[in-house]
Design an enzyme around this catalytic site. Structure first.
Site, PDB file in Angstrom:
ATOM      1  N   GLU A 201       0.825  -1.207   0.000  1.00 38.75           N
ATOM      2  CA  GLU A 201       0.000   0.000   0.000  1.00 38.75           C
ATOM      3  C   GLU A 201       0.861   1.260   0.000  1.00 38.75           C
ATOM      4  OE1 GLU A 201      -3.518   0.389   2.183  1.00 38.75           O
ATOM      5  OE2 GLU A 201      -4.222  -1.650   1.790  1.00 38.75           O
TER       6      GLU A 201
ATOM      7  N   HIS B 102      -5.170   2.324   0.824  1.00 36.40           N
ATOM      8  CA  HIS B 102      -4.442   3.238  -0.056  1.00 36.40           C
ATOM      9  C   HIS B 102      -4.350   2.624  -1.449  1.00 36.40           C
ATOM     10  CE1 HIS B 102      -3.193   3.882   4.076  1.00 36.40           C
ATOM     11  NE2 HIS B 102      -2.935   5.128   3.767  1.00 36.40           N
TER      12      HIS B 102
ATOM     13  N   LYS C  18      -9.884   5.738   7.055  1.00 34.99           N
ATOM     14  CA  LYS C  18      -9.023   6.542   6.178  1.00 34.99           C
ATOM     15  C   LYS C  18      -8.922   5.909   4.790  1.00 34.99           C
ATOM     16  CE  LYS C  18      -4.240   7.908   5.388  1.00 34.99           C
ATOM     17  NZ  LYS C  18      -2.842   7.549   5.667  1.00 34.99           N
TER      18      LYS C  18
ATOM     19  N   GLN D 164       1.588  16.406  -0.251  1.00 30.55           N
ATOM     20  CA  GLN D 164       1.511  17.025   1.071  1.00 30.55           C
ATOM     21  C   GLN D 164       2.026  18.462   1.031  1.00 30.55           C
ATOM     22  OE1 GLN D 164       3.515  14.493   3.894  1.00 30.55           O
ATOM     23  NE2 GLN D 164       1.938  12.911   3.801  1.00 30.55           N
TER      24      GLN D 164
END
Length: 251
Positions: free
Chosen positions: A87, A145, A172, A237
């Site tokens: 992932e 993910h 998540k 990010q």
């Protein structure tokens, strides 16, 4: 009734998204130094990406390092994450070793642990039950993910709902967009999940195309966003200082 929990600066699952900064250093000294830096930043949570740690398969070293992180973070929450290679993580791991690591982290002081939902769906549900019964107080963020694509809106909602069904305290989902519609689908899935699930939802569309998903949690209902303080742990990010300013404006 929604299940929420307290952080240093607010309630996770209510209000503006909480900011989480990853720790991806390899050595204990580097990890502790990063924790000291994070304590001074306008963030709520630090994520120890333990799959980068050079001594990750030595239990005593892990627990000592984790203890040092907690001490240096002050009142900020600590999320323990071993992201597997399947992932997008830094290394592969045997499932038994993976679940053992998370149990040790939970008993060793982590506030949350990240469990990959589909490493072994049945085993993940069992481990969530064990952690809840242990009395450690550690919460579980179930995760998934996809670094290759963005599933359909319905499938993303289904995955998040499945995490709730397995007993997780938060759900998540991170996906990779291939076009603008993928990003919009992720945002819609987040709104739907946040409105229908009883646990906080955390979502993101990765890469530069999906940056918008990291800053609009107040609109969609995503409870947490990841920002970088130095090296990022995932594509897209935003530096933490910029993220804090953006959330002041959008929150």
């Amino acid at each position: 009734m929604n299940r929420v929990f307290q952080t240093e600066t607010g309630i996770f699952g209510e209000g503006a998204p909480k900011i989480c900064v990853p720790i991806v250093e390899k050595s204990r000294e580097g990890i502790w130094k990063k924790a000291e830096d994070i304590e001074k930043l306008p963030v709520d949570i630090a994520e120890w990406r333990a799959d980068f740690y050079e001594d990750i398969f030595r239990t005593e070293e892990v627990l000592e390092t984790l203890k040092g992180i907690k001490m240096r973070l002050g009142r900020k929450l600590l999320l323990f994450t071993f992201r597997t290679a399947r992932e997008g993580g830094n290394r592969s791991v045997d499932p038994d070793a993976y679940y053992h690591l998370n149990r040790e982290a939970a008993s060793g002081g982590a506030d949350l642990v990240d469990l990959e939902t589909y490493l072994d769906e049945t085993r993940t549900a069992e481990e969530i039950g064990k952690l809840r019964a242990s009395g450690s107080g550690c919460l579980v963020m179930a995760s998934n993910h996809d670094f290759q694509k963005t599933p359909s809106t319905e499938e993303m909602v289904r995955r998040l709902r499945r995490m709730e069904e397995l007993g997780a305290d938060a759900a998540k989902l991170a996906v990779m967009p291939t076009n603008r519609q993928d990003v919009l689908n992720l945002l819609q899935a987040t709104v739907t999940a946040a409105e229908t699930l009883s646990v906080p939802v955390v979502t993101m569309s990765m890469g530069s195309m999906g940056v918008i998903s990291r800053i609009c949690g107040s609109l969609t209902g995503s409870a947490m966003t990841f920002a970088s303080a130095g090296e990022a742990s995932a594509p897209g990010q935003i530096p933490v200082e910029q993220m804090a300013e953006i959330l002041k404006i959008t929150g």
